[in-house]
Write an enzyme that holds these catalytic residues in place. Structure first.
Site, PDB file in Angstrom:
ATOM      1  N   GLU A   7     111.748 -20.499  -8.229  1.00  0.00           N
ATOM      2  CA  GLU A   7     112.152 -21.900  -8.096  1.00  0.00           C
ATOM      3  C   GLU A   7     111.197 -22.773  -8.884  1.00  0.00           C
ATOM      4  O   GLU A   7     109.983 -22.619  -8.763  1.00  0.00           O
ATOM      5  CB  GLU A   7     112.079 -22.392  -6.629  1.00  0.00           C
ATOM      6  CG  GLU A   7     113.056 -21.736  -5.690  1.00  0.00           C
ATOM      7  CD  GLU A   7     112.924 -22.241  -4.246  1.00  0.00           C
ATOM      8  OE1 GLU A   7     112.570 -23.425  -4.038  1.00  0.00           O
ATOM      9  OE2 GLU A   7     113.180 -21.448  -3.332  1.00  0.00           O
ATOM     10  N   GLU A  63     122.022 -31.312  -2.576  1.00  0.00           N
ATOM     11  CA  GLU A  63     122.459 -30.744  -1.294  1.00  0.00           C
ATOM     12  C   GLU A  63     122.199 -31.751  -0.174  1.00  0.00           C
ATOM     13  O   GLU A  63     121.057 -32.023   0.175  1.00  0.00           O
ATOM     14  CB  GLU A  63     121.712 -29.432  -1.033  1.00  0.00           C
ATOM     15  CG  GLU A  63     122.081 -28.332  -2.020  1.00  0.00           C
ATOM     16  CD  GLU A  63     121.156 -27.110  -1.918  1.00  0.00           C
ATOM     17  OE1 GLU A  63     121.264 -26.386  -0.923  1.00  0.00           O
ATOM     18  OE2 GLU A  63     120.340 -26.903  -2.836  1.00  0.00           O
ATOM     19  N   LYS A  86     119.978 -31.183   3.208  1.00  0.00           N
ATOM     20  CA  LYS A  86     118.534 -30.990   3.172  1.00  0.00           C
ATOM     21  C   LYS A  86     117.869 -32.271   3.674  1.00  0.00           C
ATOM     22  O   LYS A  86     118.526 -33.312   3.798  1.00  0.00           O
ATOM     23  CB  LYS A  86     118.089 -30.670   1.738  1.00  0.00           C
ATOM     24  CG  LYS A  86     118.750 -29.409   1.197  1.00  0.00           C
ATOM     25  CD  LYS A  86     117.948 -28.781   0.091  1.00  0.00           C
ATOM     26  CE  LYS A  86     116.892 -27.859   0.657  1.00  0.00           C
ATOM     27  NZ  LYS A  86     116.194 -27.093  -0.387  1.00  0.00           N
ATOM     28  N   GLU A 108     114.175 -34.066  -1.521  1.00  0.00           N
ATOM     29  CA  GLU A 108     114.715 -32.722  -1.261  1.00  0.00           C
ATOM     30  C   GLU A 108     116.221 -32.624  -1.521  1.00  0.00           C
ATOM     31  O   GLU A 108     116.727 -31.568  -1.890  1.00  0.00           O
ATOM     32  CB  GLU A 108     114.450 -32.318   0.197  1.00  0.00           C
ATOM     33  CG  GLU A 108     112.987 -32.135   0.532  1.00  0.00           C
ATOM     34  CD  GLU A 108     112.450 -30.753   0.179  1.00  0.00           C
ATOM     35  OE1 GLU A 108     113.265 -29.856  -0.086  1.00  0.00           O
ATOM     36  OE2 GLU A 108     111.216 -30.594   0.148  1.00  0.00           O
TER      37      GLU A 108
END
Ligand SMILES: *[C@@H]1O[C@H](CO)[C@@H](O)[C@H](O)[C@H]1NC(C)=O
Length: 337
Positions: free
Chosen positions: A255, A306, A309, A314
């Protein structure tokens, strides 16, 4: 790999040769508005994304990947680590359920026993889970490396890179894990967020150094010169592996990324700069100063923004909005090395 895929998927191979070497993307699923996996696979193909990572064995995603030619890092859920470690039959069933049905149609590059659990209460189960999964794969004649993904939280020291060392809390777990990986010649997976280092201490780090924008050395460390924080951070992990006697273990960056919203440093402009510079840096094949001349496999976080999250940065690491339009453009056409 290439010979095998020529036999199995002629069309997949045509596109396999057109991705950016070394680059993958994390396909996170913590959103309630994400497109169905089949549409996502088409998006990946249309953007030359040949390597992805998923965090748990989502059967819909695994099914959609069949015959796609896209290579996969498959994670186990952290919640399963204890059972995987303590019960070999649980590990056998995990492989039977999540790998065997797809093994002939989905190329799994690595299996990751958990994500970012070292140090912490689950750390003690990682090696056992890796060993049991490895045995279960071997029993089925499958040669898929089993490893785990660490965060930079394992480092007690990271500056300068040659001082890199695992913390006291982490080393008791990572020393035997690194030994296992070295024996098997499997890589260690590492999540490398230079963004958090920068946003935590912006007065101490030049933005150009964090964004891979500098063409001149910013940090000098013995014989090595660093133009960017990404290389310096990866090399601090290599230094930490050397200090536990495992300099042969390779790192795969599972990541890295830069959010496009959520705080003052998380702008579309910075995110676009970081990711494009990263892609061209990886694709150049120059590696890091400690491991030069070798492609450092690197997975961008993440495919989508997303919305399930934690609020803030984030939620905003995606290359795409859930409606599949780009947050910013990334050049993923092949580079000439
Ligand atoms: C996709 O979503 C983004 C973010 O919500 C929005 O700005 C954009 O207009 C949408 N694009 C389309 C084609 O719907």
């Amino acid at each position: 790999m290439h010979r095998l895929c020529i036999l199995l998927f002629v069309f997949a191979c045509v596109s396999l040769s057109s991705g950016v070497e070394g680059i993958g993307v994390n396909y996170g699923l913590l959103g309630n508005n994400l497109p169905p996996p089949a549409q996502v696979i088409n998006l990946l193909k249309s953007r030359n994304i040949q390597n992805i990572r998923i965090f748990d064995p989502n059967q819909d995603v695994l099914k959609a990947l069949e015959g796609s030619g896209i290579l996969l890092i498959l994670g186990t859920r952290n919640e399963d680590l204890q059972a995987l470690a303590s019960d070999p039959s649980f590990a056998k069933n995990w492989i039977l359920t999540n790998v065997i049905p797809h093994a002939s149609t989905v190329k799994i590059t690595y299996i990751s026993a958990g994500n970012e659990v070292i140090p912490g209460p689950l750390a003690t189960f990682v090696l056992g889970a890796m060993q049991n999964l490895d045995s279960a794969l071997k029993a089925n004649n499958l040669n898929i490396p089993v490893t785990t993904a660490i965060s930079l939280g394992v480092l007690g020291t990271s500056y300068p890179p040659s001082n890199g060392a695992f913390s006291g809390d982490a080393v008791q777990f990572l020393q035997p894990i690194a030994q296992f990986l070295a024996t098997k010649q499997y890589p260690l997976l590492a999540n490398v967020y230079t963004y958090f280092a920068y946003s935590g201490t912006p007065a101490q780090i030049q933005l150009d150094y964090a964004l891979l924008k500098s063409t001149a050395p910013i940090v000098s460390d013995g014989q090595f010169q660093y133009n960017n924080l990404f290389d310096a951070t990866v090399d601090s992990l290599y230094a930490a592996l050397e200090k536990v006697g495992q300099s042969a273990v390779e790192i795969v960056v599972t990541e890295t990324g830069w959010p496009s919203a959520g705080d003052v440093y998380a702008t579309i402009d910075n995110a676009q700069t970081y990711v494009n510079n990263l892609v061209s840096h990886v694709a150049s094949g120059q590696g890091t100063p400690k491991r030069p001349g070798k492609v450092l496999q690197t997975y961008i976080f993440a495919l989508f923004n997303e919305n399930q999250k934690p609020a803030g940065t984030e939620e905003n690491f995606g290359l795409f909005y859930p409606n599949m339009t780009e947050v910013y453009h990334v050049n993923l056409t092949p580079y000439q090395n």
